[in-house]
Write a protein that holds these residues in place. Structure first.
Motif, PDB file in Angstrom:
ATOM      1  N   LEU B 122     -13.814  -9.323   2.776  1.00  0.00           N
ATOM      2  CA  LEU B 122     -12.360  -9.238   2.701  1.00  0.00           C
ATOM      3  C   LEU B 122     -11.920  -7.779   2.787  1.00  0.00           C
ATOM      4  N   SER B 123     -12.587  -6.913   2.020  1.00  0.00           N
ATOM      5  CA  SER B 123     -12.170  -5.511   2.065  1.00  0.00           C
ATOM      6  C   SER B 123     -12.489  -4.895   3.423  1.00  0.00           C
ATOM      7  N   ALA B 124     -13.482  -5.469   4.116  1.00  0.00           N
ATOM      8  CA  ALA B 124     -13.801  -4.962   5.459  1.00  0.00           C
ATOM      9  C   ALA B 124     -12.747  -5.394   6.475  1.00  0.00           C
ATOM     10  N   ALA B 125     -11.945  -6.395   6.110  1.00  0.00           N
ATOM     11  CA  ALA B 125     -10.913  -6.863   7.041  1.00  0.00           C
ATOM     12  C   ALA B 125      -9.608  -6.088   6.861  1.00  0.00           C
ATOM     13  N   ILE B 126      -9.442  -5.499   5.672  1.00  0.00           N
ATOM     14  CA  ILE B 126      -8.162  -4.833   5.359  1.00  0.00           C
ATOM     15  C   ILE B 126      -7.776  -3.749   6.373  1.00  0.00           C
ATOM     16  N   PRO B 127      -8.691  -2.843   6.742  1.00  0.00           N
ATOM     17  CA  PRO B 127      -8.290  -1.795   7.681  1.00  0.00           C
ATOM     18  C   PRO B 127      -7.808  -2.344   9.024  1.00  0.00           C
ATOM     19  N   PHE B 128      -8.211  -3.571   9.352  1.00  0.00           N
ATOM     20  CA  PHE B 128      -7.740  -4.165  10.600  1.00  0.00           C
ATOM     21  C   PHE B 128      -6.401  -4.869  10.392  1.00  0.00           C
ATOM     22  N   ALA B 129      -6.197  -5.370   9.193  1.00  0.00           N
ATOM     23  CA  ALA B 129      -4.999  -6.149   8.923  1.00  0.00           C
ATOM     24  C   ALA B 129      -3.804  -5.246   8.638  1.00  0.00           C
ATOM     25  N   LEU B 130      -4.041  -4.106   8.013  1.00  0.00           N
ATOM     26  CA  LEU B 130      -2.933  -3.230   7.630  1.00  0.00           C
ATOM     27  C   LEU B 130      -2.896  -2.004   8.540  1.00  0.00           C
ATOM     28  N   PRO B 131      -1.703  -1.584   8.964  1.00  0.00           N
ATOM     29  CA  PRO B 131      -1.601  -0.335   9.716  1.00  0.00           C
ATOM     30  C   PRO B 131      -2.074   0.833   8.843  1.00  0.00           C
ATOM     31  N   TYR B 132      -2.664   1.843   9.492  1.00  0.00           N
ATOM     32  CA  TYR B 132      -3.159   2.991   8.741  1.00  0.00           C
ATOM     33  C   TYR B 132      -2.044   3.682   7.957  1.00  0.00           C
ATOM     34  N   ILE B 133      -0.823   3.610   8.512  1.00  0.00           N
ATOM     35  CA  ILE B 133       0.305   4.255   7.816  1.00  0.00           C
ATOM     36  C   ILE B 133       0.503   3.608   6.450  1.00  0.00           C
ATOM     37  N   VAL B 134       0.420   2.295   6.419  1.00  0.00           N
ATOM     38  CA  VAL B 134       0.591   1.571   5.151  1.00  0.00           C
ATOM     39  C   VAL B 134      -0.536   1.943   4.182  1.00  0.00           C
ATOM     40  N   ILE B 135      -1.755   1.965   4.712  1.00  0.00           N
ATOM     41  CA  ILE B 135      -2.891   2.344   3.870  1.00  0.00           C
ATOM     42  C   ILE B 135      -2.709   3.765   3.358  1.00  0.00           C
ATOM     43  N   GLY B 136      -2.226   4.636   4.258  1.00  0.00           N
ATOM     44  CA  GLY B 136      -2.013   6.034   3.881  1.00  0.00           C
ATOM     45  C   GLY B 136      -1.034   6.165   2.731  1.00  0.00           C
ATOM     46  N   PHE B 137       0.117   5.490   2.828  1.00  0.00           N
ATOM     47  CA  PHE B 137       1.115   5.571   1.748  1.00  0.00           C
ATOM     48  C   PHE B 137       0.579   4.941   0.461  1.00  0.00           C
ATOM     49  N   GLY B 138      -0.162   3.860   0.642  1.00  0.00           N
ATOM     50  CA  GLY B 138      -0.767   3.231  -0.535  1.00  0.00           C
ATOM     51  C   GLY B 138      -1.689   4.197  -1.257  1.00  0.00           C
ATOM     52  N   LEU B 139      -2.509   4.887  -0.478  1.00  0.00           N
ATOM     53  CA  LEU B 139      -3.455   5.837  -1.047  1.00  0.00           C
ATOM     54  C   LEU B 139      -2.705   6.975  -1.741  1.00  0.00           C
ATOM     55  N   LEU B 140      -1.598   7.389  -1.110  1.00  0.00           N
ATOM     56  CA  LEU B 140      -0.797   8.479  -1.671  1.00  0.00           C
ATOM     57  C   LEU B 140      -0.227   8.070  -3.025  1.00  0.00           C
ATOM     58  N   GLN B 141       0.345   6.867  -3.063  1.00  0.00           N
ATOM     59  CA  GLN B 141       0.901   6.315  -4.306  1.00  0.00           C
ATOM     60  C   GLN B 141      -0.171   6.245  -5.382  1.00  0.00           C
ATOM     61  N   PHE B 142      -1.284   5.641  -4.996  1.00  0.00           N
ATOM     62  CA  PHE B 142      -2.362   5.387  -5.950  1.00  0.00           C
ATOM     63  C   PHE B 142      -2.920   6.701  -6.504  1.00  0.00           C
TER      64      PHE B 142
END
Lengths: 361, 303
Positions: B122-142
């Motif tokens: 499941l976690s291996a699918a996340i980078p394909f399912a979510l745009p990197y921008i979303v992941i980037g902001f998530g990481l920034l928040q976290f």
């Protein structure tokens, strides 16, 4: 050399019981075969001794020490797998050296031991080859040497010959037995092949549905199977379903035997094909040869007879020279010594019939 | 055994092969397709290359003239060299970190605890399912909540890149493990008395090396060309994609601007191409082993 004791071992996978309350003692230096059809729990039992599975209940002792909670790598075992499981990245020599190297034995000792084993399994000429460059028989001999390298107390063999072709199989079977007797290790040998089990083992444990049906020396197992399952599984056997009449079971003119006490109304009569006596024209019941199968030393005749309006089919093995007289369609007479007929109650699961010998050996 | 299997497959194919005339047609068709594919792949790179050595390229099919000035100027630019250094370092650390994390995890999920497989997959699918921008902001928040000092730093970017690049490595490694029959080998090694670290180092790694190398290259390439996360998570880190984006943004119309971009693009391409070629060479003859079950087919075993 060490004895192996299993005490009340139970193994449940999820909700599926694979072994139910199995107790078994294997004497030091003994080769015990676990014999049964696939799914009977024999491999699970072996993996429990290896520590690759943990028992749901029960205890396992090797050489008197309780190893139930000891991890595989600390158990005094060597294991041979059906699929060889040689390390493809290592040569034959390196494979055999591996168990010694992980134990950090000095290099000189490792070399001496590996050379000794290469000679024992006759692989010295293949020592520097990789597993994909040797034959299946050679691969399994290498696996055997690898298992024996650290001088384990117990050698575990999981259907080691199943992946090999027939000729290699019997040769390697005898070779494994020879080597086991040379190194005098205790061994557990899992197989579904009854002739293999009887040829190689000191004792055979017949397993069915997660239980041990019978533990016997091969001749006893062959001569007097304790349960219907053993009788069916071991040796080529005729099984005829017959009614009990006046406390007797009879195939008229062929044999008549007393029914065992407590047997149900219908029983199964087992008799071995080599015990069927055939004459061109003598005492006994008339029968017709339907099919003749040449098997080498023996020839198998499929026989048809009629009893009380019903057809009964069974087969007989006789020395091929004797069988030359009988061609398909030939009329013969048949009889069987009642001492060679074993009667078991007819119940569904092949569990031991009351009165038909000891329940559990 | 392998030989018999292969030859028998060959025979069935030969039996099904059509006559000579048809054979010629098939060959010609293959040649056309192959050429088209080749042009499709190389034409873009060829144009970029021509642009990088063109003085001017106006209305003609080919540039008006040729020069090496852009290449010289680009390599004299400290910003470009710095960006390359940073990007190489970032991609290398990302790939190495992924190997260190993913290989033991994949091994554990196969051999010890198959129940963690769904979580990994499941976690291996996340980078394909979510745009990197979303992941980037998530990481920034976290990171803002958990470790504010990390924000904007190189280590946080490495973590981000490791997170988006690991699936490539995971799938390659997992496939290699299936192909090598790692469960079996691992049990055999255990019965030989080997510790988990000995098993991993002496048995698992050598037998899945092609998968690790291929996966590491993919992780490396992912990190090498990644733009969004660098932009969002680590504004202070200056990588090649950031340099390229700035080169486009700051276009002033004077000559050389885009030509230097073409030079950088070419260098990017060459770096990844050389690495890929090295991987293919390293894995030669073993690529088939990356496919699950290939091993048993090779040996003619039943599965």
């Amino acid at each position: 050399m060490s004895s192996v004791d299993l005490i009340g071992v139970t193994k449940v996978f999820g909700h599926v019981p694979a072994l139910e309350d199995v107790s078994l003692q294997i004497a030091s230096g003994e080769m015990l075969a676990l014999l049964g059809p696939s799914g009977c729990g024999k491999t699970t039992l072996l993996r429990l001794v290896a520590g690759l599975e943990l028992p749901t209940a029960g205890r396992i002792r090797i050489g008197g020490d309780d190893v139930t909670a000891v991890p595989t790598r600390e158990r005094p075992i060597g294991m041979v797998f059906q699929s060889y499981a040689l390390f493809p990245n290592l040569t034959v020599r390196q494979n055999i050296a591996f168990p010694l190297e992980v134990r950090r034995r000095p290099a000189a000792e490792v070399k001496a031991r590996v050379d000794e084993l290469l000679d024992l399994v006759r692989l010295a000429s293949q020592a520097d080859r990789y597993p994909n460059q040797i034959s299946g028989g050679q691969a399994q001999r290498c696996a055997l040497a690898r298992a024996l390298a650290p001088s384990p107390a117990v050698l575990l063999l999981d259907e080691p010959l199943s992946a090999l072709d027939a000729l290699v199989r019997t040769r390697l079977r005898d070779e494994i037995r020879r080597i086991q007797q040379v190194v005098k290790t205790t061994a557990i040998y899992v197989t579904h092949d009854q002739s293999e089990a009887m040829a190689i083992a000191d004792r055979v444990a017949v397993m069915s549905h997660g239980r041990i049906e019978q533990v016997s020396r091969p001749p006893e197992l062959y001569e007097s199977p304790a349960t219907r399952f053993s009788a069916m599984f071991v040796g080529g056997r005729n099984a005829l379903e017959l009614p009990v009449v006046d406390g007797r079971v009879a195939l008229d003119g062929v044999f008549t035997v007393p029914s065992p006490a407590g047997a149900s109304e219908r029983v199964v009569a087992f008799f071995r094909p080599e015990d069927v006596e055939i004459a061109p024209n003598g005492v006994g019941r008339p029968a017709v040869v339907e099919v003749k199968i040449f098997l080498g030393a023996v020839t198998r005749l499929h026989l048809l007879t009629e009893v009380a309006g019903r057809q009964a089919r069974f087969y007989a093995d006789l020395p091929s020279r004797q069988a030359m007289a009988y061609e398909p369609g030939a009329k013969v007479t048949v009889r069987i010594d009642p001492a060679n007929v074993r009667i078991f109650s007819l119940d569904d699961d092949g569990a031991p019939a009351p009165g038909a010998g000891g329940a559990h050996a | 055994m392998a030989a018999t299997t292969v030859s028998s497959v060959g025979q069935t194919r030969e039996a099904a092969r059509p006559g000579r005339a048809e054979q010629g047609a098939v060959r010609a068709g293959q040649a056309v397709l192959f050429t088209a594919l080749f042009v499709y792949f190389t034409l873009p790179m060829l144009t970029v290359f021509l642009y990088s050595i063109a003085t001017r390229w106006t209305a003609n099919v080919l540039p008006d003239g040729y020069t090496l000035d852009w290449w010289i100027a680009t390599f004299a630019d400290r910003a470009v060299i710095g960006a390359f250094g940073t990007t190489l370092l970032l991609a290398t650390i990302t790939a190495v970190l992924d190997i260190v994390v993913v290989v033991p995890a994949a091994y554990w999920s196969r051999v010890r605890n198959p129940r963690i497989r769904p979580i990994i997959e499941l976690s291996a699918a996340i980078p394909f399912a979510l745009p990197y921008i979303v992941i980037g902001f998530g990481l920034l928040q976290f990171s803002g909540i958990v470790a504010p000092p990390l924000q904007g730093t190189f280590p946080l970017l490495v973590i981000g890149h490791a997170a988006i690049a690991f699936p490539f490595l995971y799938w390659a490694v997992d496939g290699a493990m299936a192909a090598a029959g790692i469960e079996r080998l691992s049990e055999a090694a255990e019965a030989c008395g080997a510790s988990p670290i000995q098993i991993l180092r002496r048995i698992v790694l050598p037998n899945i090396r092609p998968g690790v190398v291929t996966g590491a290259l993919l992780a490396f390439a992912t990190s090498f060309g990644e733009f969004a996360l660098v932009q969002i998570v680590a504004r202070g880190v200056y990588t090649v994609p950031i340099w390229s984006a700035e080169a486009i943004r700051s276009y002033t119309g004077e000559p050389g601007n885009f030509n230097r971009l073409a030079v950088v693009t070419m260098v990017n391409f060459i770096v990844l191409f050389v690495l890929s070629a090295a991987v293919v060479y390293f894995n030669r003859g073993q690529t088939v082993r990356l496919l699950p079950g290939a091993r048993s087919i090779e040996r003619g075993e039943r599965r």
